[in-house]
Design an enzyme around this catalytic site. Structure first.
Site, PDB file in Angstrom:
ATOM      1  CB  SER A  56      -0.907   0.016   1.234  1.00 27.18           C
ATOM      2  OG  SER A  56      -1.536   1.272   1.391  1.00 27.18           O
ATOM      3  CE1 TYR A 113      -3.904  -2.622   4.931  1.00 24.30           C
ATOM      4  CE2 TYR A 113      -3.172  -0.378   4.512  1.00 24.30           C
ATOM      5  CZ  TYR A 113      -3.624  -1.597   4.042  1.00 24.30           C
ATOM      6  OH  TYR A 113      -3.796  -1.784   2.687  1.00 24.30           O
TER       7      TYR A 113
END
Length: 260
Positions: A154, A167
């Site tokens: 990401s 995350y």
């Protein structure tokens, strides 16, 4: 079906004769990746977590594109479930040539409100799950002398984000995994990653007011959310014949949200 029985799409298809495993395949991003792999000639192992109806529909769509498919359900954090699922998949389609580690877990929670169990849940799916699935397929790739792996990270691994410490940490760890594994098993197995920015998926739609979108895209060049269908072509490139010099690299699919 044995490896000798494998048949693929036409020889002109860049991935013809290959078998691709996509984890988390029934989500919007995973399904888009599956479609592009199928269009390029790969047969697809559609991995999901007890989403039988969605997987069945996706398999039907991919078969319409000319791919052979098999649907397998497994918790990527459970070694025995993964081993059993991949055994069934390879019995039907043959050895795994391409692995796309797309399954993931994302939870909005401030660090001070995160307990150890919640932290470990994110690490378990986003890091342990990648290790478990990859560990299952790499020996066969090495034995056959070829394989390709793409890990879905990401842009938040680079930018960070309020309320997403776990995350961001996991996705940054995945990039370290990618680089180290590329050195360890390359060039026999080509290992790379992609780092998408915010993507317009059903998970995002309920929150996507103009202000919400602006807050998440104001640092990007394109100033909008990405689309799932804009991600698949990068994956097919990285696993295709044109990416032979790409090892341990990360493609930033974020519309200029991260530059460099």
């Amino acid at each position: 079906m044995t490896d000798g029985d494998r048949t693929g799409p036409t020889a002109q298809a860049p991935l013809g004769g290959s078998v691709a495993l996509v984890t988390g395949a029934v989500g919007a991003l995973g399904a888009a990746i599956c479609r592009d792999l199928a269009r390029d000639g790969a047969d697809i192992v559609v991995h999901h977590l007890r989403q039988d109806d969605e997987a069945r529909a996706l398999c039907g769509e991919l078969e319409g594109l000319g791919a052979r498919t098999v649907s397998v359900s497994a918790d990527v954090t459970d070694t025995e479930e993964v081993a059993a699922a991949l055994s069934r998949a390879q019995d039907q389609l043959g050895p795994i040539d391409i692995l796309v580690n797309n399954a993931g877990w994302m939870e909005s929670r401030r660090l001070v409100d995160t307990d150890l169990a919640q932290w470990r849940r994110t690490m378990s799916v986003d890091l342990d799950g990648v290790f478990i699935v990859t560990r299952q397929v790499v020996p066969g790739m090495l034995e056959r002398g070829e394989g390709r792996i793409v890990n879905v990270s990401s842009q938040l691994a680079f930018k960070g984000a309020t309320d997403f410490v776990a995350y961001c940490t996991a996705k940054a760890g995945l990039l370290g995994f990618t680089r180290a594994l590329a050195r360890e098993i390359g060039p026999t197995v080509r290992v790379n990653a992609i780092a998408p920015g915010p993507i317009d998926t059903p998970m995002v739609t309920p929150h996507a007011t103009p202000d919400w979108v602006h807050a998440r895209t104001r640092d990007s060049v394109i100033g909008r959310l990405g689309l799932p269908e804009e991600i698949g072509p990068a994956v097919t490139f990285l696993v295709g014949p044109g990416a032979s010099l790409f090892h341990g690299q990360t493609l930033h699919l974020n519309g200029g949200g991260v530059l460099g």
